[in-house]
Design a protein around this motif. Structure first.
Motif, PDB file in Angstrom:
ATOM      1  N   THR A  12      57.345  27.872  66.943  1.00 53.67           N
ATOM      2  CA  THR A  12      57.945  28.546  68.097  1.00 53.67           C
ATOM      3  C   THR A  12      56.986  28.495  69.279  1.00 53.67           C
ATOM      4  OG1 THR A  12      57.112  30.776  67.630  1.00 53.67           O
ATOM      5  CG2 THR A  12      59.170  30.110  66.519  1.00 53.67           C
ATOM      6  N   GLY A  13      57.564  28.492  70.480  1.00 55.30           N
ATOM      7  CA  GLY A  13      56.739  28.423  71.688  1.00 55.30           C
ATOM      8  C   GLY A  13      55.949  27.132  71.766  1.00 55.30           C
ATOM      9  N   SER A  14      56.559  26.020  71.305  1.00 54.45           N
ATOM     10  CA  SER A  14      55.802  24.765  71.209  1.00 54.45           C
ATOM     11  C   SER A  14      56.077  23.801  72.351  1.00 54.45           C
ATOM     12  CB  SER A  14      56.078  24.094  69.856  1.00 54.45           C
ATOM     13  OG  SER A  14      57.464  24.033  69.593  1.00 54.45           O
ATOM     14  N   GLY A  15      56.706  24.301  73.413  1.00 53.87           N
ATOM     15  CA  GLY A  15      56.872  23.434  74.587  1.00 53.87           C
ATOM     16  C   GLY A  15      55.564  23.220  75.328  1.00 53.87           C
ATOM     17  N   ARG A  16      54.630  24.121  75.092  1.00 51.91           N
ATOM     18  CA  ARG A  16      53.349  24.006  75.815  1.00 51.91           C
ATOM     19  C   ARG A  16      52.251  24.743  75.036  1.00 51.91           C
ATOM     20  NH1 ARG A  16      55.644  28.406  79.906  1.00 51.91           N
ATOM     21  NH2 ARG A  16      54.337  30.157  79.283  1.00 51.91           N
ATOM     22  N   GLY A  17      51.041  24.651  75.559  1.00 55.16           N
ATOM     23  CA  GLY A  17      49.920  25.456  75.078  1.00 55.16           C
ATOM     24  C   GLY A  17      49.587  25.243  73.615  1.00 55.16           C
ATOM     25  N   ASP A  41      62.688  24.006  80.606  1.00 49.46           N
ATOM     26  CA  ASP A  41      61.621  23.600  81.532  1.00 49.46           C
ATOM     27  C   ASP A  41      60.335  24.427  81.373  1.00 49.46           C
ATOM     28  OD1 ASP A  41      62.458  25.983  82.550  1.00 49.46           O
ATOM     29  OD2 ASP A  41      62.957  25.228  84.555  1.00 49.46           O
ATOM     30  N   ALA A  42      60.225  25.199  80.278  1.00 53.01           N
ATOM     31  CA  ALA A  42      59.005  26.001  80.063  1.00 53.01           C
ATOM     32  C   ALA A  42      57.723  25.143  80.080  1.00 53.01           C
ATOM     33  CB  ALA A  42      59.112  26.798  78.761  1.00 53.01           C
ATOM     34  N   PRO A  43      57.757  23.890  79.580  1.00 51.15           N
ATOM     35  CA  PRO A  43      56.540  23.068  79.612  1.00 51.15           C
ATOM     36  C   PRO A  43      56.053  22.751  81.032  1.00 51.15           C
ATOM     37  CG  PRO A  43      58.116  22.173  78.032  1.00 51.15           C
ATOM     38  CD  PRO A  43      58.831  23.236  78.794  1.00 51.15           C
ATOM     39  N   ALA A  71      65.647  29.124  72.858  1.00 50.08           N
ATOM     40  CA  ALA A  71      66.135  30.466  72.520  1.00 50.08           C
ATOM     41  C   ALA A  71      65.116  31.501  72.968  1.00 50.08           C
ATOM     42  CB  ALA A  71      66.357  30.598  71.008  1.00 50.08           C
ATOM     43  N   ASP A  72      65.635  32.638  73.430  1.00 47.80           N
ATOM     44  CA  ASP A  72      64.780  33.796  73.677  1.00 47.80           C
ATOM     45  C   ASP A  72      64.654  34.525  72.346  1.00 47.80           C
ATOM     46  OD1 ASP A  72      63.652  36.249  74.230  1.00 47.80           O
ATOM     47  OD2 ASP A  72      64.726  36.516  76.122  1.00 47.80           O
ATOM     48  N   LEU A  73      63.467  34.535  71.782  1.00 51.95           N
ATOM     49  CA  LEU A  73      63.290  35.042  70.417  1.00 51.95           C
ATOM     50  C   LEU A  73      63.292  36.561  70.343  1.00 51.95           C
ATOM     51  CD1 LEU A  73      60.621  32.497  69.154  1.00 51.95           C
ATOM     52  CD2 LEU A  73      63.104  32.394  68.912  1.00 51.95           C
ATOM     53  N   THR A  74      63.454  37.234  71.467  1.00 50.61           N
ATOM     54  CA  THR A  74      63.643  38.684  71.417  1.00 50.61           C
ATOM     55  C   THR A  74      65.126  39.010  71.202  1.00 50.61           C
ATOM     56  OG1 THR A  74      63.953  38.944  73.810  1.00 50.61           O
ATOM     57  CG2 THR A  74      61.697  39.004  72.997  1.00 50.61           C
ATOM     58  N   ASP A 103      50.228  37.579  76.612  1.00 51.35           N
ATOM     59  CA  ASP A 103      50.048  38.797  77.418  1.00 51.35           C
ATOM     60  C   ASP A 103      50.849  38.621  78.707  1.00 51.35           C
ATOM     61  OD1 ASP A 103      49.225  41.166  78.501  1.00 51.35           O
ATOM     62  OD2 ASP A 103      47.102  40.627  78.670  1.00 51.35           O
ATOM     63  N   ILE A 104      52.176  38.585  78.517  1.00 48.25           N
ATOM     64  CA  ILE A 104      53.112  38.324  79.616  1.00 48.25           C
ATOM     65  C   ILE A 104      54.073  39.521  79.678  1.00 48.25           C
ATOM     66  CG2 ILE A 104      54.815  36.710  80.563  1.00 48.25           C
ATOM     67  CD1 ILE A 104      53.686  34.598  78.515  1.00 48.25           C
ATOM     68  N   GLY A 105      54.086  40.205  80.802  1.00 45.42           N
ATOM     69  CA  GLY A 105      54.862  41.432  80.924  1.00 45.42           C
ATOM     70  C   GLY A 105      56.305  41.201  81.335  1.00 45.42           C
ATOM     71  N   ASN A 156      51.325  33.036  61.390  1.00 46.65           N
ATOM     72  CA  ASN A 156      51.546  33.824  62.599  1.00 46.65           C
ATOM     73  C   ASN A 156      50.318  33.732  63.505  1.00 46.65           C
ATOM     74  OD1 ASN A 156      54.050  34.733  61.607  1.00 46.65           O
ATOM     75  ND2 ASN A 156      53.020  36.297  60.374  1.00 46.65           N
ATOM     76  N   ILE A 157      50.567  33.509  64.792  1.00 44.68           N
ATOM     77  CA  ILE A 157      49.441  33.446  65.729  1.00 44.68           C
ATOM     78  C   ILE A 157      49.214  34.832  66.314  1.00 44.68           C
ATOM     79  CG2 ILE A 157      48.481  32.344  67.777  1.00 44.68           C
ATOM     80  CD1 ILE A 157      48.890  30.434  65.336  1.00 44.68           C
ATOM     81  N   ALA A 158      48.095  35.434  65.927  1.00 43.92           N
ATOM     82  CA  ALA A 158      47.717  36.763  66.426  1.00 43.92           C
ATOM     83  C   ALA A 158      46.719  36.570  67.561  1.00 43.92           C
ATOM     84  CB  ALA A 158      47.162  37.603  65.283  1.00 43.92           C
ATOM     85  N   ALA A 175      50.344  44.901  69.884  1.00 50.46           N
ATOM     86  CA  ALA A 175      51.415  44.063  69.335  1.00 50.46           C
ATOM     87  C   ALA A 175      50.836  43.022  68.371  1.00 50.46           C
ATOM     88  CB  ALA A 175      52.179  43.377  70.469  1.00 50.46           C
ATOM     89  N   LYS A 176      49.717  42.425  68.730  1.00 51.66           N
ATOM     90  CA  LYS A 176      49.108  41.411  67.857  1.00 51.66           C
ATOM     91  C   LYS A 176      48.531  42.051  66.588  1.00 51.66           C
ATOM     92  CE  LYS A 176      49.694  37.482  70.166  1.00 51.66           C
ATOM     93  NZ  LYS A 176      50.593  36.422  69.654  1.00 51.66           N
ATOM     94  N   ALA A 177      48.033  43.296  66.705  1.00 50.47           N
ATOM     95  CA  ALA A 177      47.590  44.002  65.502  1.00 50.47           C
ATOM     96  C   ALA A 177      48.792  44.212  64.579  1.00 50.47           C
ATOM     97  CB  ALA A 177      46.950  45.343  65.877  1.00 50.47           C
ATOM     98  N   SER A 201      43.767  34.309  64.292  1.00 49.03           N
ATOM     99  CA  SER A 201      43.414  35.024  65.518  1.00 49.03           C
ATOM    100  C   SER A 201      42.555  34.099  66.368  1.00 49.03           C
ATOM    101  CB  SER A 201      42.636  36.303  65.204  1.00 49.03           C
ATOM    102  OG  SER A 201      43.505  37.339  64.829  1.00 49.03           O
ATOM    103  N   PRO A 202      43.176  33.454  67.354  1.00 51.35           N
ATOM    104  CA  PRO A 202      42.350  32.608  68.235  1.00 51.35           C
ATOM    105  C   PRO A 202      41.506  33.488  69.155  1.00 51.35           C
ATOM    106  CG  PRO A 202      44.714  32.057  68.432  1.00 51.35           C
ATOM    107  CD  PRO A 202      44.610  33.374  67.702  1.00 51.35           C
ATOM    108  N   GLY A 203      40.315  33.003  69.472  1.00 48.21           N
ATOM    109  CA  GLY A 203      39.559  33.590  70.581  1.00 48.21           C
ATOM    110  C   GLY A 203      40.111  33.022  71.877  1.00 48.21           C
ATOM    111  N   MET A 206      41.447  27.407  75.795  1.00 49.84           N
ATOM    112  CA  MET A 206      41.781  26.774  77.078  1.00 49.84           C
ATOM    113  C   MET A 206      43.144  26.092  77.092  1.00 49.84           C
ATOM    114  SD  MET A 206      38.139  25.278  78.303  1.00 49.84           S
ATOM    115  CE  MET A 206      37.606  24.562  76.759  1.00 49.84           C
ATOM    116  N   THR A 207      44.203  26.883  76.971  1.00 45.78           N
ATOM    117  CA  THR A 207      45.534  26.340  77.232  1.00 45.78           C
ATOM    118  C   THR A 207      45.738  26.335  78.746  1.00 45.78           C
ATOM    119  OG1 THR A 207      46.531  28.538  77.104  1.00 45.78           O
ATOM    120  CG2 THR A 207      46.412  27.293  75.059  1.00 45.78           C
ATOM    121  N   ALA A 208      46.775  25.630  79.183  1.00 41.43           N
ATOM    122  CA  ALA A 208      47.032  25.551  80.630  1.00 41.43           C
ATOM    123  C   ALA A 208      47.305  26.936  81.205  1.00 41.43           C
ATOM    124  CB  ALA A 208      48.201  24.605  80.895  1.00 41.43           C
TER     125      ALA A 208
END
Ligand SMILES: NC(=O)c1ccc[n+]([C@@H]2O[C@H](COP(=O)([O-])OP(=O)(O)OC[C@H]3O[C@@H](n4cnc5c(N)ncnc54)[C@H](O)[C@@H]3O)[C@@H](O)[C@H]2O)c1
Length: 267
Positions: A12-17, A41-43, A71-74, A103-105, A156-158, A175-177, A201-203, A206-208
């Motif tokens: 999921t979320g694999s169009g970018r980053g 067009d998310a990429p 799809a909006d996964l929410t 971390d997108i509001g 799962n990516i935390a 949320a990630k916890a 858990s990535p630190g 350097m994604t775009a």
């Protein structure tokens, strides 16, 4: 040990980053890959590709099948339809990587303020939905099939943000916890059925989007430095490939930090 031939992977979320780097690595290792993003067009948003279709074309060069879904996964109904359509096209999903989030509001960027006591309520709700509820919803549509077939791998990516007290990005960290605890609980529930569930858990990586949305320190971007720097998406993708593959066949319910040793405390 590292071949993923015959596997069908939804990232999921694999169009970018990070999601894109993970999908690419799994495709390189022989998996058929389902690409997903919130919009076609998310990429484009941070200049990584023109569209999901262009990303799919890039991944097809590795020889496997590539399907794509928006799809909006929410949204539970959209999430279920996505999974059903992808399985109709590719077959049963055997690897699930939940990477969508961030971390997108509520209004696109980071919440302002982004601390514990002042973050707006709409940002709080969107942050929990985008990072935790979405992960749960995708698992709830994909994992019953894995349980029935008696095997599969979920990753799962935390975030390292989930494993320390913070004054910024607080609800994101919470949320990630939740994603980490969801990982452990789902691993327990699926253990009798041979389905493994782990988290990374990535630190700071350097994604775009990472580079575009905060000031960064030039020396921390220098990949000639072995460990004391930001990570690369490929470094996270290599760890992801290990955790979903046969090399990790006896590993479940674990959280692996991929942060160059930034966090060295327990928990
Ligand atoms: N880059 C980092 O430093 C870092 C560190 C730790 C964890 N992470 C996590 O890694 C993941 C990827 O981050 P990234 O840096 O590649 O950012 P990114 O913004 O490039 O990738 C996130 C993806 O998730 C998608 N997405 C967001 N909300 C969605 C929704 N409601 N439905 C469907 N898709 C949605 C976005 O469109 C995007 O494709 C996120 O979960 C993030 O929290 C990133």
């Amino acid at each position: 040990m590292f071949s993923l031939n015959g596997q069908i992977a939804l990232v999921t979320g694999s169009g970018r980053g990070l999601g894109l780097a993970i999908a690419r690595r799994l495709a390189e290792l022989g998996a058929d890959v389902a690409l997903h993003d919130i919009a076609h067009d998310a990429p484009q948003q941070y200049g990584e590709a023109a569209s999901l279709t262009q990303v799919a074309d890039q991944l097809r060069q590795f020889g496997g099948r590539v399907a794509l879904a928006v799809a909006d996964l929410t949204d539970p109904a959209a999430t279920e339809t996505m999974a059903r359509n992808l399985e109709q096209e590719l077959g049963p999903i055997s690897i699930l990587v939940n990477c969508a989030g961030g971390d997108i509001g509520a209004h696109g960027g980071k919440p302002v303020p982004n601390d514990a006591l002042n973050i707006p309520l709409d940002d709080m709700r969107v942050m929990i939905d985008r990072n935790l509820i979405s992960t749960m919803l995708v698992c709830r549509v994909v994992c019953p099939g894995m349980r029935q077939r008696g095997g599969g791998a979920v990753l799962n990516i935390a975030s390292v943000a989930a494993q320390v007290g913070l004054t910024e990005g607080v609800v994101y960290a919470v949320a990630k916890a939740g994603v980490i605890e969801w990982t452990r609980c789902l691993a327990a529930e699926l253990r009798p059925h041979g389905v493994r569930v782990n988290a990374i858990s990535p630190g700071p990586t350097m994604t775009a989007r990472f580079l575009a949305t905060r000031p960064t320190e030039p020396h921390m971007r220098d990949t000639a430095i072995p460990l004391e720097r930001y990570g690369t998406p490929e470094e996270v993708a290599d760890a992801a490939a290990f955790l979903v593959g046969a090399g990790a066949r006896f590993i479940s319910g674990q959280v692996l930090r991929v942060d160059g040793g930034l966090q060295l405390f327990a928990g």
